[in-house]
Write a protein that holds these residues in place. Structure first.
Motif: not given
Ligand code: AMP
Ligand code: MG
Length: 348
Positions: A122-126, A180-185, A253-255, A269-275, A296-298, A300-302
């Protein structure tokens, strides 16, 4: 006619034939087969770029146009900003008890998302959407999300609450207010699909990129791969950037370099720990290379969420994948690379 006259006639005939053959073949033989073309267009809220090699503009332009059209079509399906997208309509069914039939593109992305959610615990979680909304607001207002609202939002987060029926291709969002948010994939999938469209147009030497994600086809003529700079952090003692050579692979690249908010001296960060529902604050830049860009995209976020140790283990266990992680957890920069990363690097 003497033998020598016969020979001369035959020779003359053959030379003439050769000349005719060469003349008819010339448009193909004499034309340079690989001119570099570059196109860019805003798509999915960021600039997308296509670099390709084609014999002429008449081949390059329609192919690039078709590739951008495919990206735009995917945005109409996968966007969480567009309230009318297939994804948003699915989110609107949350908590209703309904199962919703899902189209092929959304199905593929959801399947890949759920598989990675399982692998990463669940570290990666849409399903992270409700927490993402609160952090988008936090970024706008430069104020941390209200803890009570965050706790409420977390009730609607959790990949087990998204159920996919493998036989029917339906999805059910079991908790109310799920989003649902597919921004990471989704961008990774979009660049992969755009590359497929170019290939269907006969263009194989191409690179499609958008928002830090890229899909590379065959390399430019005479090269081993597309030369890509792997960024470092914008800190004073940051390591020198690396260059990788990419061919028939994806890179992402994620960050928190481009999207973050600073509140009370701490950067989120805009990346969130879903837990926890909290934006990452360890300041990192993760670059993943994988057989395709959706992977690669998914990943990198994970890896960003998992951190360097568990993240590297995830990558080592993924066929054809490599990672470089640059972090600034305190005052000193830490860089680590997985075992396969060097294989992609330029130079000896
Ligand atoms: P990325 O730039 O590919 O790392 O994606 C970041 C985007 O994915 C964020 O802007 C959110 O919309 C979404 N997101 C944030 N945290 C997570 C997570 N832990 N798992 C999946 N998607 C996420
Ligand atoms: Mg990603």
């Amino acid at each position: 006619m003497t033998d020598s006259q016969n020979l001369r006639r035959l020779f003359g005939l053959q030379t003439g034939l050769l000349a005719i053959l060469l003349l008819t073949a010339c448009p193909t033989l004499c034309r340079p087969t690989a001119i570099r073309f570059e196109f860019s267009e805003p798509q999915m809220g960021v600039p997308f770029r296509i670099v390709l090699y084609a014999p002429d503009r008449a081949t390059a332009e329609p192919a690039a146009r078709a590739a951008f059209t495919r990206i735009s079509q995917l945005n109409d399906i996968l966007s969480d900003y567009d309230t009318d997208s297939e994804l948003s309509r699915l989110s609107q069914s949350a908590g209703s008890g309904r199962t919703v039939k899902v189209g092929d593109d959304l199905w593929f992305v959801l399947m890949r998302s759920q598989a990675l959610a399982e692998r990463t615990g669940g570290a990666f979680d849409v399903t992270v959407g409700p927490a993402v909304s609160l952090w988008r607001k936090a970024r706008r207002e430069k104020k941390l999300p209200n803890p009570a609202k965050l706790a409420e939002a977390l009730k609607a987060v959790g990949y087990q609450k998204l159920r996919l029926d493998l036989r029917q291709h339906t999805a059910q969002l079991v908790a109310p207010y799920m989003r649902l948010d597919l921004g990471a994939i989704a961008k990774g999938y979009a660049v992969d699909e755009a590359l497929k469209v170019l290939r269907a147009h006969g263009i194989h030497r191409a690179l499609v990129s958008g928002g830090g994600d890229m899909a590379a086809g065959d390399p430019p003529p005479g090269k081993k791969g597309w030369r890509i700079e792997v960024g470092s952090l914008d800190a004073t003692n940051a390591p020198v950037p690396r260059f990788v050579l990419l061919a028939n692979a994806g890179l992402a690249t994620s960050g928190d370099l481009f999207q973050h908010v600073e509140i009370d001296g701490r950067r989120y960060s805009h990346i969130i720990d879903p837990r926890t529902g909290i934006g990452l604050s360890d300041h990192s830049l993760v670059t993943v290379i994988a057989p395709d860009a959706i992977t690669a995209d998914s990943l990198a976020t994970a890896v960003s969420v998992l951190g360097p140790e568990r993240g590297r283990r995830l990558i080592e266990g993924t066929k054809g994948a490599a990672v470089r992680i640059v972090r600034l957890p305190g005052r000193t920069i830490e860089t680590s690379e997985s075992s396969r990363f060097k294989r992609f690097c330029e130079g000896p």
